[in-house]
Design a protein around this motif. Sequence first.
Motif, PDB file in Angstrom:
ATOM      1  N   ARG A   1       0.827  -1.201   0.000  1.00 17.60           N
ATOM      2  CA  ARG A   1       0.000   0.000   0.000  1.00 17.60           C
ATOM      3  C   ARG A   1       0.864   1.256   0.000  1.00 17.60           C
ATOM      4  N   TRP A   2       1.943   1.240   0.773  1.00 19.34           N
ATOM      5  CA  TRP A   2       2.839   2.387   0.824  1.00 19.34           C
ATOM      6  C   TRP A   2       3.458   2.641  -0.549  1.00 19.34           C
ATOM      7  N   LEU A   3       3.873   1.589  -1.226  1.00 13.17           N
ATOM      8  CA  LEU A   3       4.463   1.751  -2.558  1.00 13.17           C
ATOM      9  C   LEU A   3       3.464   2.373  -3.532  1.00 13.17           C
ATOM     10  N   LYS A   4       2.224   1.933  -3.482  1.00 15.73           N
ATOM     11  CA  LYS A   4       1.218   2.491  -4.384  1.00 15.73           C
ATOM     12  C   LYS A   4       0.896   3.942  -4.038  1.00 15.73           C
ATOM     13  N   ASP A   5       0.947   4.293  -2.790  1.00 13.30           N
ATOM     14  CA  ASP A   5       0.623   5.653  -2.369  1.00 13.30           C
ATOM     15  C   ASP A   5       1.757   6.638  -2.623  1.00 13.30           C
ATOM     16  N   ASN A   6       3.003   6.158  -2.609  1.00 15.25           N
ATOM     17  CA  ASN A   6       4.138   7.080  -2.582  1.00 15.25           C
ATOM     18  C   ASN A   6       5.084   6.999  -3.771  1.00 15.25           C
ATOM     19  N   ILE A   7       5.027   5.939  -4.551  1.00 15.30           N
ATOM     20  CA  ILE A   7       5.966   5.769  -5.652  1.00 15.30           C
ATOM     21  C   ILE A   7       5.211   5.888  -6.973  1.00 15.30           C
ATOM     22  N   LYS A   8       5.515   6.929  -7.761  1.00 17.59           N
ATOM     23  CA  LYS A   8       4.770   7.176  -8.993  1.00 17.59           C
ATOM     24  C   LYS A   8       4.883   6.021  -9.978  1.00 17.59           C
ATOM     25  N   SER A   9       6.084   5.445 -10.101  1.00 14.83           N
ATOM     26  CA  SER A   9       6.270   4.362 -11.069  1.00 14.83           C
ATOM     27  C   SER A   9       5.410   3.157 -10.716  1.00 14.83           C
ATOM     28  N   VAL A  10       5.215   2.904  -9.421  1.00 12.50           N
ATOM     29  CA  VAL A  10       4.358   1.800  -8.993  1.00 12.50           C
ATOM     30  C   VAL A  10       2.905   2.121  -9.313  1.00 12.50           C
ATOM     31  N   ARG A  11       2.512   3.362  -9.066  1.00  9.36           N
ATOM     32  CA  ARG A  11       1.138   3.770  -9.333  1.00  9.36           C
ATOM     33  C   ARG A  11       0.823   3.667 -10.830  1.00  9.36           C
ATOM     34  N   ARG A  12       1.763   4.116 -11.660  1.00  9.98           N
ATOM     35  CA  ARG A  12       1.541   4.045 -13.108  1.00  9.98           C
ATOM     36  C   ARG A  12       1.479   2.602 -13.586  1.00  9.98           C
ATOM     37  N   ALA A  13       2.380   1.765 -13.060  1.00  7.76           N
ATOM     38  CA  ALA A  13       2.372   0.355 -13.464  1.00  7.76           C
ATOM     39  C   ALA A  13       1.071  -0.312 -13.055  1.00  7.76           C
ATOM     40  N   SER A  14       0.545   0.052 -11.901  1.00 10.71           N
ATOM     41  CA  SER A  14      -0.724  -0.514 -11.459  1.00 10.71           C
ATOM     42  C   SER A  14      -1.851  -0.087 -12.380  1.00 10.71           C
ATOM     43  N   ARG A  15      -1.857   1.170 -12.757  1.00  9.07           N
ATOM     44  CA  ARG A  15      -2.906   1.672 -13.648  1.00  9.07           C
ATOM     45  C   ARG A  15      -2.833   1.004 -15.018  1.00  9.07           C
ATOM     46  N   ASP A  16      -1.605   0.729 -15.472  1.00  6.11           N
ATOM     47  CA  ASP A  16      -1.420   0.136 -16.796  1.00  6.11           C
ATOM     48  C   ASP A  16      -1.477  -1.384 -16.784  1.00  6.11           C
ATOM     49  N   LYS A  17      -1.824  -1.981 -15.646  1.00  6.46           N
ATOM     50  CA  LYS A  17      -1.957  -3.437 -15.515  1.00  6.46           C
ATOM     51  C   LYS A  17      -0.644  -4.164 -15.812  1.00  6.46           C
ATOM     52  N   ARG A  18       0.467  -3.568 -15.400  1.00 10.97           N
ATOM     53  CA  ARG A  18       1.762  -4.230 -15.591  1.00 10.97           C
ATOM     54  C   ARG A  18       2.532  -4.356 -14.277  1.00 10.97           C
ATOM     55  N   LEU A  19       1.834  -4.135 -13.164  1.00  9.68           N
ATOM     56  CA  LEU A  19       2.476  -4.208 -11.858  1.00  9.68           C
ATOM     57  C   LEU A  19       2.402  -5.622 -11.302  1.00  9.68           C
ATOM     58  N   LEU A  20       3.522  -6.092 -10.778  1.00  9.50           N
ATOM     59  CA  LEU A  20       3.559  -7.348 -10.046  1.00  9.50           C
ATOM     60  C   LEU A  20       4.113  -7.075  -8.651  1.00  9.50           C
ATOM     61  N   PHE A  21       3.418  -7.590  -7.657  1.00 11.70           N
ATOM     62  CA  PHE A  21       3.876  -7.529  -6.270  1.00 11.70           C
ATOM     63  C   PHE A  21       4.276  -8.936  -5.839  1.00 11.70           C
ATOM     64  N   GLY A  22       5.218  -9.011  -4.925  1.00 11.97           N
ATOM     65  CA  GLY A  22       5.557 -10.320  -4.383  1.00 11.97           C
ATOM     66  C   GLY A  22       6.567 -10.230  -3.266  1.00 11.97           C
ATOM     67  N   THR A  23       6.642 -11.286  -2.472  1.00 18.34           N
ATOM     68  CA  THR A  23       7.720 -11.427  -1.515  1.00 18.34           C
ATOM     69  C   THR A  23       8.934 -11.962  -2.282  1.00 18.34           C
ATOM     70  N   VAL A  24      10.062 -12.113  -1.611  1.00 15.29           N
ATOM     71  CA  VAL A  24      11.312 -12.409  -2.324  1.00 15.29           C
ATOM     72  C   VAL A  24      11.241 -13.743  -3.069  1.00 15.29           C
ATOM     73  N   ASP A  25      10.510 -14.717  -2.539  1.00 12.91           N
ATOM     74  CA  ASP A  25      10.397 -15.999  -3.232  1.00 12.91           C
ATOM     75  C   ASP A  25       9.740 -15.831  -4.594  1.00 12.91           C
ATOM     76  N   SER A  26       8.707 -14.979  -4.681  1.00 13.75           N
ATOM     77  CA  SER A  26       8.034 -14.749  -5.958  1.00 13.75           C
ATOM     78  C   SER A  26       8.973 -14.078  -6.957  1.00 13.75           C
ATOM     79  N   TRP A  27       9.745 -13.111  -6.482  1.00 13.59           N
ATOM     80  CA  TRP A  27      10.714 -12.422  -7.336  1.00 13.59           C
ATOM     81  C   TRP A  27      11.751 -13.407  -7.875  1.00 13.59           C
ATOM     82  N   ILE A  28      12.250 -14.292  -7.032  1.00  8.50           N
ATOM     83  CA  ILE A  28      13.270 -15.259  -7.458  1.00  8.50           C
ATOM     84  C   ILE A  28      12.696 -16.242  -8.471  1.00  8.50           C
ATOM     85  N   VAL A  29      11.540 -16.837  -8.171  1.00  9.72           N
ATOM     86  CA  VAL A  29      10.953 -17.834  -9.069  1.00  9.72           C
ATOM     87  C   VAL A  29      10.594 -17.212 -10.406  1.00  9.72           C
TER      88      VAL A  29
END
Length: 700
Positions: free
Chosen positions: A161-189
């Motif tokens: 939630r903090w990333l979406k509220d405070n980071i413009k690049s995250v907000r734009r990626a979310s709006r454009d349906k290209r945002l992925l969130f994950g814990t470190v295991d998701s990032w690695i896999v």
Amino acid sequence: MKAEVDMPVKDGLKKSLVGVIDDGTKTVRFVIFEAERSEELTAYQIDKTEVQPQEGWYEQDPMEILNHIKTCADNAIGQLTELGYSKEDIVTLGITNQRETTIAWDKYTGEPLHPAIAWNDIRTDSTVDAILAKLPDRNKNYLKNISGLPISPYFSALKMRWLKDNIKSVRRASRDKRLLFGTVDSWIVWNLTGGPQGGLHITDVTNASRTLLMDLDTLNWDPMLCRLFGIHRESLPQIRSSSELYGVVKDGSILDGIGISGILGNQQAALVGQNCLQAGQAKNTYRSGCFLLYNTGTRRVHSTHGLITTLAYKLGPNAPPVYALEGSIAVAGGAMKFLRDNLGLVRDVARDTELVAGQVFSTGDVYFVPAFSGLYAPYWRKDARGIICGLTAFTTKNHIIRAALEAVCFQTRDILEAMNKDCGMPLGKLHVDGKMAANHLLMQLQADLIGIPVLRAHTWDMSALGAAVCAGHATGVWAVDQWRHHATPNDTFLPTTTDDDRDARYTKWKMAVQRSLGWATTKKSIAMTGQAKRKSSMVTLNHSSDVPSSPPQSRKASLVDGLSIDYDRLGNPIKDEGVDNSVQELIKFSARKFSVFVPVQNEEVTILDDAEYFMSKKECDYGMCQCCQPKKKLTNWETIEEIIENDPEIIFDSDDNPIVVDPNAFPSSFANGVDLNRPACKIPEVFTHICNKLSHTTLM
């Protein structure tokens, strides 16, 4: 020549190998095990870089994690030749990772949109305040009946939630349906299995249970919690079991072509590695933090004494989930580093803490509460700060160092006391591991202060072993049933003090904890104080122009205090890729404070104020209960989401009174614009209808 190469193989029998990627808070490791053997065959590790841009903020570089994994794998696999093995003998990979650490990235480019926010980061304090401000009695346990977790900066949903509220690049990626969130295991896999070219976006139940978004009963993302935190399900990974074949590495590295079949958060992995697979068994891991897990079997225990309910593991898609109670301690080994780096009391943490503290027979009645960034379980007080009390003219650094060691033991007893109350089954012995467990004095102090035997594993990191067991189980080379009866080598420390002595010292510890509370009195956010109503009275929304009535005196002209619009050299307003900055900022800080419905172009903006309404909904309202007829039940995610989106929205007027806006109750002309002449509070029939549905709202 071949016979000479084969000679180093243990017992002359070549076994299948299991590789493990172990991403911790401070290091990245790659470990290789022979199947069904608890000793590491080869291992290689590299320290990570952790950045602290502000006090209480901890960030890591996601790309560095990937590069370290490849380097560690190269070096560990390179050692196999001398042992009579080769890369081809590695049948599968397991992954264990630091939990709650959160990463946001672009699914088309694979680039991280912000540094990883580490698990112990407390930047989300204001986000927590905004949520608690709208919950009944500001109850931090309001969501525990679904997620098992309190509302705390510790967990991943707050970081998302903090990333979406405070980071413009995250907000734009979310709006454009290209945002992925994950814990470190998701990032690695995701990166190992192809990244932008078809990488798997998955996580396992143990990591998902640390997000504050997963329903512990259904083991799926809860639609109401996702709506509450404003996180779209499309950006979240698919939840899988802890032991199954997920996919194959396709990143062109030395690991290319090897399957991945085990994922666990590092503390759950240590529970498996310590062989605590029976209900009633527990383990404690002593690292920079301290984490005690108590296996409750297939029974989900709701803690009423400050612990969290989490998934211990799920050994296969069709296997039953096993739950655990957990107590997390924010500062354990971190206190020793504080003594070294901040106070200069020790030089070598591993050697001096035991040697210097052992020169005195007690702490001299000194107590050290290392609440540098608040207290975790069982207190969950983010306003606590560290204190050293009980000092006299005779206190030496030896007493302070010994008090720091005892602080780790006292915090462990805090958790064990809570577990005894929740489960009604006192623990008979405690399995331990972690780097700090090598300190003999610490282990003896722990046994003395909890009054039960402490069993220390010979291998300091049991997380990698647990991940190897789960990965090997999925491929049939490591039978969990046989592992349950495996005798893990350990050292035993028995208590040497009386009950009266340990209880008297524990009472003094509780007194010290009480003195540490309430120190952090930070300025309250707008959401907490209601200042937004005064700000909103200064602003007139006008969709025909974004420029204030007075010409800008600089590149950034202030609209109201705290709200601003950027201008280019010609004085034209700069918009954030189609998002109206002024409305965006108003919505961010005070949207539900307006007594009108303010639609915004970014449909993902939610301010969490409708928590009371959504938490009062029952399973029957969504057709997900056991009591309704099967034909009435809804199992389709899209249908459930559609119902939620069409639910009336609760907003709050300038006096914090709830007002309900039903999107189906207004004409389209109103829905398409801001009608300042028709406040929602003038529609009593809608308000009456919705108030009857709310458990905590009345018309009086």
